[in-house]
Design a protein around this motif. Structure first.
Motif, short mmCIF file in Angstrom:
data_model
loop_
_atom_site.label_atom_id
_atom_site.label_comp_id
_atom_site.label_asym_id
_atom_site.label_seq_id
_atom_site.Cartn_x
_atom_site.Cartn_y
_atom_site.Cartn_z
N TYR A 94 7.20 -55.83 28.21
CA TYR A 94 5.96 -55.22 27.72
C TYR A 94 6.11 -53.70 27.59
N VAL A 95 6.86 -53.08 28.49
CA VAL A 95 7.16 -51.66 28.36
C VAL A 95 7.84 -51.39 27.01
N GLY A 96 8.80 -52.25 26.67
CA GLY A 96 9.49 -52.11 25.39
C GLY A 96 8.53 -52.23 24.22
N PHE A 97 7.57 -53.16 24.34
CA PHE A 97 6.58 -53.35 23.27
C PHE A 97 5.68 -52.12 23.14
N VAL A 98 5.25 -51.56 24.27
CA VAL A 98 4.41 -50.36 24.24
C VAL A 98 5.19 -49.18 23.67
N GLN A 99 6.46 -49.07 24.06
CA GLN A 99 7.31 -48.01 23.53
C GLN A 99 7.42 -48.12 22.01
N ALA A 100 7.72 -49.31 21.52
CA ALA A 100 7.82 -49.51 20.07
C ALA A 100 6.47 -49.26 19.39
N SER A 101 5.38 -49.68 20.05
CA SER A 101 4.04 -49.49 19.49
C SER A 101 3.71 -48.02 19.33
N SER A 102 4.11 -47.20 20.31
CA SER A 102 3.81 -45.77 20.25
C SER A 102 4.47 -45.11 19.06
N TRP A 146 -9.88 -51.53 10.96
CA TRP A 146 -10.36 -51.92 12.28
C TRP A 146 -11.08 -50.74 12.92
N VAL A 147 -12.16 -51.01 13.64
CA VAL A 147 -12.98 -49.94 14.18
C VAL A 147 -12.24 -49.09 15.21
N ASN A 148 -11.25 -49.67 15.89
CA ASN A 148 -10.47 -48.93 16.89
C ASN A 148 -9.05 -48.68 16.40
N SER A 149 -8.91 -48.41 15.13
CA SER A 149 -7.57 -48.21 14.56
C SER A 149 -6.95 -46.92 15.05
N VAL A 155 -4.55 -53.31 18.71
CA VAL A 155 -5.34 -53.92 19.79
C VAL A 155 -4.64 -53.75 21.12
N ASN A 156 -3.34 -53.95 21.12
CA ASN A 156 -2.59 -53.79 22.38
C ASN A 156 -2.62 -52.35 22.85
N TYR A 157 -2.32 -51.42 21.96
CA TYR A 157 -2.15 -50.02 22.35
C TYR A 157 -3.47 -49.35 22.70
N ASN A 158 -4.52 -49.70 21.97
CA ASN A 158 -5.80 -49.01 22.14
C ASN A 158 -6.77 -49.71 23.09
#
Length: 363
Positions: free
Chosen positions: A305-313, A247-250, A168-171
């Motif tokens: 939040y940058v760290g979270f997005v980095q880990a999410s990627s 999830w539809v946006n997985s 949800v965060n990344y997409n």
């Protein structure tokens, strides 16, 4: 009424003149991009048309309506006896002129995005594949003590609930933050102080990271590693876990869609596969830098939040960890260099006797 219309038209015209450099860059970038695509036989796979409808809905309908409603809600809840004055100042001719000219700028962004995607799609077709995935995957393990970074994340976060939150965060949330910030800067007089630098950095991230570096070190990313190298085992555990999402946006759904576009050699919104470096991480780093210049406390949260997005990627298989590391370093350096240049330019302008201060709003 006539005076308001004159003020409105004057405000729109002035801001369009101030933004003329942006339109020139977008038009020049598009012209060069089309020549490049023509020379390599890729002109029939442009993606400009794919952006028209979604950009109209998001940039010209949903975002302006949301901004107007948020402004109205702020006035209603923050003001009482001075509410009418606040309404007049918030929806003044100057403010509406800023909104109108900002919407025109978002049309320019739509053209820019279509050109960017068209160029990005062409890379794999021209180069005949993705030559750098093995190198980047090996470098990732080398930098992380012989273990692929996704394995560290999955050791404690391989849970369906965590996966959904990250998706949800990344997409979704990432797009709201990055393009919402762009819309605010483009349409609000309150962002005039950083507007030129912000737009410059926005173009820098997409062109330098997403086109130049991506084309030089073309890679597909962990999600597509098996398809481009023939080694399906290296990231099999990750893909099996991601594939369980309903999830539809997985991430798995988007990755399957991109791979299908790639195999069919078809354009599409968000099309084109490239991992290094990460534009996702680059754009959110850019926003964190600007927020830090406004407030150190908010900057700390922004970089968290940058760290979270980095880990999410990495968690979602879109990127190797090094993709994000390079983006953070390059964008941060570019931000501070551009900040110095714009401060120097502003100082030089203030010493000019013919200088006219830029428009700023009090509301």
């Amino acid at each position: 009424m006539i005076a308001m219309l004159k003020s409105f038209s004057a405000g729109v015209w002035r801001r369009l003149r101030e933004d003329s450099w942006f339109y020139a860059v977008v038009i020049g970038y598009t012209a060069v991009g089309l020549v490049y695509l023509f020379e390599f036989g890729q002109l029939g796979r442009t993606a400009h048309a794919d952006y028209i409808e979604p950009s109209f809905v998001v940039f010209l309908c949903w975002m302006p309506a949301t901004a107007i409603m948020l402004d109205a809600a702020r006035i209603v809840f923050r003001f009482n006896s001075r509410r009418m004055l606040a309404f007049k100042r918030t929806y003044s001719s100057a403010r509406i002129a800023a909104l109108a000219s900002g919407l025109m700028l978002m049309v320019g962004v739509t053209l820019f995005q279509g050109t960017f995607t068209s160029i990005k799609i062409s890379f794999a077709n021209i180069q005949g594949g993705f030559p750098y995935d093995r190198y980047l995957a090996d470098l990732d393990e080398f930098l992380h003590f012989g273990i692929a970074p996704w394995r560290y994340l999955y050791a404690f976060a391989q849970q369906p609930m965590v996966r959904t939150i990250v998706e949800v965060n990344y997409n979704v949330l990432w797009h709201l933050v990055c393009f919402g910030s762009l819309f605010f800067v483009a349409t609000s007089p309150r962002a005039d102080r950083v507007r030129a630098q912000y737009l410059t950095m926005f173009l820098f991230v997409w062109i330098v990271l997403g086109n130049l570096l991506a084309g030089l070190f073309l890679s597909a990313g962990p999600a597509f590693y098996g398809g481009v190298t023939g080694d399906d085992a290296r990231f099999a555990g990750m893909l099996a876990f991601l594939g369980q999402s309903d999830w539809v946006n997985s991430a798995a759904m988007f990755q399957d869609h991109l791979w299908e576009l790639y195999k069919l050699r078809q354009p599409g919104i968000g099309g084109g596969i490239s991992a290094f470096p990460s534009v996702h991480v680059g754009l959110i780093t850019m926003n964190a830098c600007f927020l830090t210049s406004y407030s150190r406390r908010l900057g700390i949260l922004a970089f968290a939040y940058v760290g979270f997005v980095q880990a999410s990627s990495v968690y979602l298989g879109w990127h190797y960890a090094v993709d994000g590391y390079v983006s953070i370093i390059v964008v941060t350096l570019a931000y501070y260099l551009s900040a110095k240049l714009f401060r120097r330019q502003a100082a030089d302008t203030r010493t000019d006797k013919t200088y006219t201060p830029p428009f700023t709003a009090t509301v």
